[in-house]
Design a protein around this motif. Sequence first.
Motif, PDB file in Angstrom:
ATOM      1  N   ASN A   3       0.853  -1.180   0.000  1.00  0.00           N
ATOM      2  CA  ASN A   3       0.000   0.000   0.000  1.00  0.00           C
ATOM      3  C   ASN A   3       0.890   1.231   0.000  1.00  0.00           C
ATOM      4  O   ASN A   3       1.288   1.719   1.040  1.00  0.00           O
ATOM      5  CB  ASN A   3      -0.920  -0.008   1.223  1.00  0.00           C
ATOM      6  CG  ASN A   3      -1.829   1.211   1.273  1.00  0.00           C
ATOM      7  OD1 ASN A   3      -1.987   1.917   0.289  1.00  0.00           O
ATOM      8  ND2 ASN A   3      -2.408   1.453   2.433  1.00  0.00           N
ATOM      9  N   ARG A 103      -9.053  -0.204   5.161  1.00  0.00           N
ATOM     10  CA  ARG A 103      -8.855   0.473   3.882  1.00  0.00           C
ATOM     11  C   ARG A 103      -9.975   0.151   2.900  1.00  0.00           C
ATOM     12  O   ARG A 103     -10.367   0.990   2.079  1.00  0.00           O
ATOM     13  CB  ARG A 103      -7.497   0.056   3.305  1.00  0.00           C
ATOM     14  CG  ARG A 103      -7.222   0.520   1.876  1.00  0.00           C
ATOM     15  CD  ARG A 103      -5.888  -0.026   1.406  1.00  0.00           C
ATOM     16  NE  ARG A 103      -5.640   0.230  -0.002  1.00  0.00           N
ATOM     17  CZ  ARG A 103      -5.147   1.355  -0.495  1.00  0.00           C
ATOM     18  NH1 ARG A 103      -4.849   2.351   0.332  1.00  0.00           N
ATOM     19  NH2 ARG A 103      -4.956   1.508  -1.791  1.00  0.00           N
ATOM     20  N   HIS A 107     -12.258   1.570  -0.390  1.00  0.00           N
ATOM     21  CA  HIS A 107     -11.760   0.965  -1.630  1.00  0.00           C
ATOM     22  C   HIS A 107     -12.575  -0.311  -1.892  1.00  0.00           C
ATOM     23  O   HIS A 107     -12.050  -1.415  -1.965  1.00  0.00           O
ATOM     24  CB  HIS A 107     -10.268   0.639  -1.531  1.00  0.00           C
ATOM     25  CG  HIS A 107      -9.389   1.842  -1.467  1.00  0.00           C
ATOM     26  ND1 HIS A 107      -9.288   2.635  -0.341  1.00  0.00           N
ATOM     27  CD2 HIS A 107      -8.575   2.410  -2.398  1.00  0.00           C
ATOM     28  CE1 HIS A 107      -8.441   3.628  -0.573  1.00  0.00           C
ATOM     29  NE2 HIS A 107      -8.000   3.515  -1.809  1.00  0.00           N
ATOM     30  N   ASP A 110     -12.146  -3.413  -4.454  1.00  0.00           N
ATOM     31  CA  ASP A 110     -11.143  -4.470  -4.258  1.00  0.00           C
ATOM     32  C   ASP A 110     -11.543  -5.481  -3.181  1.00  0.00           C
ATOM     33  O   ASP A 110     -10.751  -6.369  -2.851  1.00  0.00           O
ATOM     34  CB  ASP A 110      -9.796  -3.842  -3.893  1.00  0.00           C
ATOM     35  CG  ASP A 110      -9.262  -2.954  -4.999  1.00  0.00           C
ATOM     36  OD1 ASP A 110      -9.456  -3.306  -6.182  1.00  0.00           O
ATOM     37  OD2 ASP A 110      -8.672  -1.905  -4.695  1.00  0.00           O
ATOM     38  N   GLN A 166      -0.561  -0.089  -5.207  1.00  0.00           N
ATOM     39  CA  GLN A 166      -1.351  -1.052  -4.428  1.00  0.00           C
ATOM     40  C   GLN A 166      -1.234  -2.412  -5.084  1.00  0.00           C
ATOM     41  O   GLN A 166      -1.314  -2.536  -6.304  1.00  0.00           O
ATOM     42  CB  GLN A 166      -2.822  -0.652  -4.371  1.00  0.00           C
ATOM     43  CG  GLN A 166      -3.694  -1.739  -3.707  1.00  0.00           C
ATOM     44  CD  GLN A 166      -5.161  -1.443  -3.758  1.00  0.00           C
ATOM     45  OE1 GLN A 166      -5.653  -0.669  -2.953  1.00  0.00           O
ATOM     46  NE2 GLN A 166      -5.869  -2.054  -4.702  1.00  0.00           N
TER      47      GLN A 166
END
Length: 300
Positions: A3, A103, A107, A110, A166
């Motif tokens: 990350n 996270r 996001h 994902d 990422q």
Amino acid sequence: MANGGPVEHGYPHLDTVRASITALYKRLSYDTIQTFATSVAPVDVAFCDTDDLHLGAQRVARELLRHYRLPDARMIVGFREMTQAANVELAAGPEYFVELNDRFRTHRRDIGAALAHEVMHVYLHRLGLSFPGTRDNEILTDTAATYLGAGWLLLDAYREDAASSQKLGYLTPEEFGYVLAKRAQLFGEDPSVWFTSAQAYSAYVEGRGRALRDGRQPPLTAAGWAGRRRYARDRRQARDLRSASPGVGVPYVFTPEGRGVGPLRVSFPCPTCHQRIRVPVRGRVRARCGLCRTVLECDT
């Protein structure tokens, strides 16, 4: 999960990746692997920013359980702050608790990638298939998820530019591309149409090139001129010296039959499942891999 940090590239885990594909065929069988001919569809794991976080994560988890043929398992998905992308508690079941990195709250596209890896942990746990050591076992998990139709999500989560990066999973982007290409060769599918990440597509193209080279190694008839020339030289030396090892970086090995006085045989890895195949050295030979049933045209 990388990350913002450096992303490893190349093929540092390739031997373990190939061993993982062999282990899948040995544990599941050719027939079972054929039941995974259809990959997870993008629409089935799509996650919109307007979707409810927890309900959406549960929906994606159920889809991956269905894809991996685990209808009797249930995933309870939560979120917390942690270093790794996700973690699953491998209990006896039927309920499994998965924690995703905070996270993923922002996001969400994902989440499917993270769950593809964690649900595969459950699948392998139920199979009783594992490698010794955390590193090799995680590589097995990434490889299995990709080969069985969900790992394209992990590669598509790879994004890198001058300011940020990422990557999910333990394989490098190119290694994910390599396994995806192996799957594409087996089932005749084109995963490149699913990528939303330009970097993921580039990694797939690179990995595909490496995968194609597996099918162009001597003694396969598709081998190039340079490989055939080296093979002929190594075969001549093996006949003269009764030597079994042709040198470093060569996939084939010559061995004499019986107690070193019989005709030569050559062993080499199957380009599909990487199980070693042993055939006589006598010119044109058609070999069939007993593990993955691939028919190979050889010039030994």
